[in-house]
Scaffold this active site. Structure first.
Site, PDB file in Angstrom:
ATOM      1  CD  GLN A  62      -8.915 -22.255 -39.543  1.00  0.00           C
ATOM      2  OE1 GLN A  62      -8.419 -22.480 -38.451  1.00  0.00           O
ATOM      3  NE2 GLN A  62     -10.179 -21.886 -39.673  1.00  0.00           N
ATOM      4  CG  ASP A 353      -9.776 -21.444 -35.255  1.00  0.00           C
ATOM      5  OD1 ASP A 353     -10.491 -22.289 -34.760  1.00  0.00           O
ATOM      6  OD2 ASP A 353     -10.080 -20.335 -35.423  1.00  0.00           O
ATOM      7  CB  THR A 354      -6.508 -26.732 -36.286  1.00  0.00           C
ATOM      8  OG1 THR A 354      -6.132 -26.108 -35.070  1.00  0.00           O
ATOM      9  CG2 THR A 354      -5.797 -28.043 -36.440  1.00  0.00           C
ATOM     10  CB  VAL A 355      -5.405 -27.294 -41.916  1.00  0.00           C
ATOM     11  CG1 VAL A 355      -5.914 -25.912 -42.272  1.00  0.00           C
ATOM     12  CG2 VAL A 355      -3.892 -27.317 -41.829  1.00  0.00           C
ATOM     13  CB  SER A 372      -2.855 -25.924 -35.565  1.00  0.00           C
ATOM     14  OG  SER A 372      -3.604 -24.948 -34.872  1.00  0.00           O
TER      15      SER A 372
END
Length: 532
Positions: A62, A353-355, A372
């Site tokens: 992510q 997708d990413t935090v 991300s």
């Protein structure tokens, strides 16, 4: 599900309460890394960088050093919201002509030609330099330890990792960095990333220049040139983050802040401005009428988003028009409460997708932070021995020269990652985010309405069933009733099923009366909120 002996018996967990500081992230070890920094006397800004670095190790599909970051910050010393755009730019060799000459009509979704300049490490350095009290060496230590000594992989991350095995096997360096004997690590299996540990150690020793001007930059550039990529040493050496003025709107007495374009945060503010024209007390939460209203408001905001959001250094973005309350009122009149609207157009034209993680410290400094790689493991490319997965943010550009978001060298693409920060009476009230591509604006709105209009606590607000609208399809979580589904179909919505697409929420609320902290963390992720 278990019945809890609490006011909401079907909640997955209690709200976290703490008097001093708090960290909320999508992975417990990363949350712990941030808490360690707070307990050592670091402030929220130090802890945010430590947490982001730890997430780059423990949730590598992510986020990572090869991606981008954005942050909203509230510093009690100057009593104002600041915004940092840490997104990278298109390489100087990345031109429309190049891609078109290779037969592309769109930028490849994955692979070496989807890569843009990483902005993350420079953004971390900016935060530490302007607001931090600790060095890179201190805040990167937890991440270095996890990378060097290993960490047990958590449940949801293990499943997401496994789904990317075929992607990672397509690149030799990605395979040897992120797979074990060709397989993703299992839940609970110890995973090490010694190459990334060495990269982190170099940054700890020599700062951001180790990544952008030192041996790491040369490794990335040389790899790109040998393998047909466009990113070069000068792109890395010239990367800078930008402190920008945040944008905001007032929603029912709460001041909601976002970063300005090239991010999509303005879509959150537009949706709120439209919804403010409706009395949500007349709508049962997650009823067909409620979801329909939000979906139609989302369509209006996203039509403007898709038309107008681009890098403001390359084109004029009509921010004030998009945020105008009267404009939102006029747009709200286009919503038909009885049926769905198809083919929504932008509300105006201009001629010419990413935090996610958040930290609040004992002084009530606040960081709302997002980092991300775009898609899982980004481009799927790891450059040599760096241990760094490089993002595929180039796919967000258009190759249509008439489009505002058309590809140009040195230009930043339309960005999906957006942190949020809400003030009440000029003081921090709620810092939160909902990661997940174009789910982020609609997810943020759903969570904020849960708090402001429906009185949910911070944990309930984040775990309440959500919807996601994309193109002409409407995804609903299983907690939304069959009656609601039937009524939405009758209004013309096309319902489809999906899993792991409803975003990941993390949030901290500052009680305006007691000044105590309340944290919530999404059961759709592995993480947690921890305070002290």
């Amino acid at each position: 599900m278990a019945d809890r002996p609490a006011g909401n018996p079907h909640a997955t967990r209690s709200t976290i309460h703490a008097p001093n500081g708090m960290v909320a992230t999508s992975q417990p070890l990363a949350t712990s890394a941030g808490l360690q920094i707070l307990l050592k006397g670091g402030n929220a800004f130090d802890a945010a960088v430590a947490t982001a670095a730890a997430l780059a190790v423990v949730e590598p599909m992510q986020t990572g050093l090869g991606g981008d970051m954005f942050a909203l910050l509230y510093n009690q010393k100057n009593k104002r919201v600041e915004a940092l755009n840490g997104s990278g730019r298109a390489p100087q060799l990345a031109t429309q002509e190049y891609y078109l000459s290779k037969g592309y009509t769109e930028i490849p979704e994955r692979g070496i030609l989807s890569i843009t300049t990483p902005g993350t490490v420079d953004g971390w350095a900016e935060i530490l330099e302007k607001h931090g009290t600790m060095s890179f060496a201190e805040v990167l230590q937890p991440a270095i330890t996890y990378a060097e000594e290993g960490f047990p992989v958590s449940e949801i991350i293990a499943a997401q990792w496994r789904r990317q095995e075929s992607l990672l096997t397509q690149n030799k360096d990605a395979e040897r960095t992120f797979l074990i004997n060709g397989k993703a690590p299992r839940e609970g299996e110890l995973f090490k990333n010694p190459r990334l540990a060495q990269t982190l150690k170099a940054i700890a020793k020599d700062g951001r220049d180790a990544f952008y001007k030192g041996e790491i930059a040369h490794q990335i550039s040389d790899y790109m040139e040998r393998n047909g990529g466009l990113l070069r040493y000068d792109d890395l050496a010239n990367q800078t983050s930008t402190w920008v003025n945040p944008i905001s709107t007032d929603y029912r007495g709460y001041q909601v802040y976002q970063l300005p374009p090239n991010g999509q945060g303005i879509a959150v503010l537009q949706m709120l401005n439209i919804l403010e024209n409706f009395d949500l007390k007349n709508y049962v939460h997650n009823s067909a009428e409620y979801i329909h209203l939000l979906v139609e408001a989302k369509k209006l905001a996203y039509a403007d988003r898709n038309r107008w959001i681009a890098d403001p250094d390359f084109t004029e973005v009509p921010v004030q028009k998009m945020l105008c309350k009267e404009y939102a009122k006029q747009r709200s009149k286009q919503i038909d409460l009885s049926k769905t609207t198809e083919h929504v157009e932008p509300g105006f034209e201009i001629k010419g997708d990413t935090v996610y993680l958040t930290v609040v410290d004992k002084d009530r400094n606040v960081v709302s932070f997002i980092n991300s790689l775009f898609d899982a493991f980004g481009s799927g490319i790891v450059a040599g021995n760096t241990g760094v997965a490089l993002q595929n943010r180039g796919v967000a550009f258009s190759l249509d020269e008439k489009h505002l978001n058309c590809l140009m060298p040195g230009k930043r693409p339309l960005h999906t990652i957006i942190p949020a920060l809400v003030l009440k009476d000029d003081e921090p009230y709620l810092t939160y985010g909902v990661m997940g591509g174009d789910m982020q604006p609609q997810g943020q709105v759903q969570v904020l309405l849960n708090v402001v209009d429906y009185g949910m606590n911070i944990q309930e607000a984040g775990e309440s069933p959500r919807f996601r609208h994309t193109n002409e399809e409407l995804f609903l979580e299983s907690g939304i009733s069959s009656r609601t589904r039937l009524e939405l179909i009758e209004k013309g919505h096309k319902l489809v099923s999906g899993l792991d697409i409803f975003g990941g929420f993390q949030g901290i609320l500052v009680d305006s009366q007691t000044r105590m902290l309340r944290g919530g963390s999404d059961p759709r992720k592995d993480g947690c909120a921890i305070g002290y």
